[in-house]
Scaffold this motif. Structure first.
Motif, PDB file in Angstrom:
ATOM      1  N   VAL A  78       0.834  -1.208   0.000  1.00  0.00           N
ATOM      2  CA  VAL A  78       0.000   0.000   0.000  1.00  0.00           C
ATOM      3  C   VAL A  78       0.869   1.257   0.000  1.00  0.00           C
ATOM      4  CG1 VAL A  78      -1.993  -1.070   1.100  1.00  0.00           C
ATOM      5  CG2 VAL A  78      -0.215  -0.013   2.515  1.00  0.00           C
ATOM      6  N   THR A  79       0.324   2.334  -0.544  1.00  0.00           N
ATOM      7  CA  THR A  79       1.091   3.571  -0.689  1.00  0.00           C
ATOM      8  C   THR A  79       0.962   4.502   0.510  1.00  0.00           C
ATOM      9  OG1 THR A  79      -0.765   4.546  -1.911  1.00  0.00           O
ATOM     10  CG2 THR A  79       0.978   3.507  -3.202  1.00  0.00           C
ATOM     11  N   LEU A 124       5.022  -2.533  -6.715  1.00  0.00           N
ATOM     12  CA  LEU A 124       6.100  -3.526  -6.776  1.00  0.00           C
ATOM     13  C   LEU A 124       7.301  -3.070  -5.948  1.00  0.00           C
ATOM     14  CD1 LEU A 124       5.893  -4.474 -10.546  1.00  0.00           C
ATOM     15  CD2 LEU A 124       5.767  -6.129  -8.650  1.00  0.00           C
ATOM     16  N   ARG A 125       7.654  -1.804  -6.051  1.00  0.00           N
ATOM     17  CA  ARG A 125       8.787  -1.276  -5.293  1.00  0.00           C
ATOM     18  C   ARG A 125       8.549  -1.389  -3.792  1.00  0.00           C
ATOM     19  NH1 ARG A 125      10.586   3.058  -2.603  1.00  0.00           N
ATOM     20  NH2 ARG A 125       8.569   4.099  -2.713  1.00  0.00           N
ATOM     21  N   ILE A 163       9.494 -13.521 -10.531  1.00  0.00           N
ATOM     22  CA  ILE A 163      10.941 -13.725 -10.494  1.00  0.00           C
ATOM     23  C   ILE A 163      11.656 -12.392 -10.314  1.00  0.00           C
ATOM     24  CG2 ILE A 163      12.931 -14.447 -11.875  1.00  0.00           C
ATOM     25  CD1 ILE A 163      11.020 -16.590 -13.129  1.00  0.00           C
ATOM     26  N   GLU A 164      11.191 -11.372 -11.036  1.00  0.00           N
ATOM     27  CA  GLU A 164      11.806 -10.046 -10.918  1.00  0.00           C
ATOM     28  C   GLU A 164      11.615  -9.478  -9.514  1.00  0.00           C
ATOM     29  OE1 GLU A 164      11.661  -5.607 -13.033  1.00  0.00           O
ATOM     30  OE2 GLU A 164      10.409  -7.251 -13.788  1.00  0.00           O
ATOM     31  N   LEU A 165      10.430  -9.638  -8.962  1.00  0.00           N
ATOM     32  CA  LEU A 165      10.145  -9.105  -7.626  1.00  0.00           C
ATOM     33  C   LEU A 165      11.014  -9.763  -6.557  1.00  0.00           C
ATOM     34  CD1 LEU A 165       8.389  -7.326  -5.760  1.00  0.00           C
ATOM     35  CD2 LEU A 165       6.813  -9.260  -5.583  1.00  0.00           C
ATOM     36  N   LEU A 166      11.179 -11.085  -6.628  1.00  0.00           N
ATOM     37  CA  LEU A 166      11.883 -11.801  -5.568  1.00  0.00           C
ATOM     38  C   LEU A 166      13.399 -11.803  -5.732  1.00  0.00           C
ATOM     39  CD1 LEU A 166       9.594 -14.895  -4.889  1.00  0.00           C
ATOM     40  CD2 LEU A 166       9.620 -12.649  -3.801  1.00  0.00           C
TER      41      LEU A 166
END
Length: 272
Positions: A78-79, A124-125, A163-166
């Motif tokens: 959440v932002t 995602l960040r 895969i990119e996130l982890l």
């Protein structure tokens, strides 16, 4: 003996409810070796008599994993900074308490939904930063953090994104065989296996490919033989952890503990 028959048999407590003196014998009657527990906060976990008294040990049932709380209000991506800090701190408290009880793995959703394409990069960040922080806590208390693939507009709804996130977080994967709505499930798991990120645990159930259904394996479209072959290829050593409620929404009648026992036996034997 087939590979899957060497793995422990597990179930989320969504099947028969959180562990109590009444249902522990029922879980044991289904030949369950380990369970996944889930509590909304650390107070609820501490108030579980069966866990605080160690009743599960009398039945030889291992506390394999804890599913950290998830909802639109309990979303690590959440932002709102204040809300996000509360969510992360809630997860930290649960991880530390679960470790004290001997739980091995913490299961984490990388987000809730809906998430728009415009908001996705920032979500995602924020999710990745939270995963790094929670993985550090898990490492300090001797647990593993496993992040789950999710359906629809949630983060990790495609294997490339997961895969990119982890990558670089130190966290592992819990593969949910009920959540792939875009990528083919076998292709999804194969890509995760080839990524080098550890597959720590599983959520096994079946579905129709249209939405999550959480039916018993064999009551949907999953290619169980190929999924198990991929797990064998990467030497997956966690349990065959089912995430099947006793009465999924699309079932007319509830499953029984005998149904659970028989289904796990058939899956492990390669009969599904």
């Amino acid at each position: 003996m087939k590979y899957a028959q060497t793995l422990k048999k597990g179930t989320s407590c969504c099947f028969g409810g959180q562990l109590t003196s009444e249902n522990l014998p029922l879980y044991k009657s289904a030949d369950i070796d380990c369970v996944e527990i889930s509590y909304p906060n650390v107070q609820a976990l501490r108030e579980s008599d069966a866990l605080t008294k160690g009743l599960h040990k009398e039945y030889g049932i291992e506390l394999w994993s804890i599913h950290l709380p998830f909802s639109r209000k309990l979303d690590i991506s959440v932002t709102d900074d204040e809300a996000r800090r509360f969510i992360i701190d809630t997860n930290i408290a649960l991880i530390e308490e679960a470790a004290r009880l001997g739980v091995k793995v913490a299961i984490l959703h990388p987000s809730s939904e809906p998430i728009t394409d415009e908001d996705r990069p920032e979500r995602l960040r924020r999710s990745k930063n939270a995963i790094i922080e929670l993985n550090s806590v898990c490492s300090k208390v001797g647990m593993k953090l496993a992040v789950e693939n999710l359906p629809r507009t949630c983060l990790c709804n495609r294997y490339t994104e997961m895969i990119e996130l982890l990558s670089g977080t130190g966290a592992g994967i819990v593969f949910d065989a009920n959540h792939s709505l875009v990528d083919d499930n076998v292709e999804f798991l194969a890509a995760l296996a080839d990524s080098g990120i550890e597959i720590v645990s599983l959520h096994l159930s079946d579905y129709d490919g249209i939405d999550e259904r959480h039916r018993l394996p064999g009551e949907g479209i999953n290619d169980w033989k190929n999924l198990l072959a991929i797990l064998e290829r990467v030497n997956y050593s966690g349990p065959l952890m089912y995430e099947v409620p006793m009465k999924p929404k699309t079932c007319e009648l509830p499953y029984t503990y005998d149904d659970l026992k028989e289904n796990q036996k058939k899956l492990a034997a390669g009969e599904l």
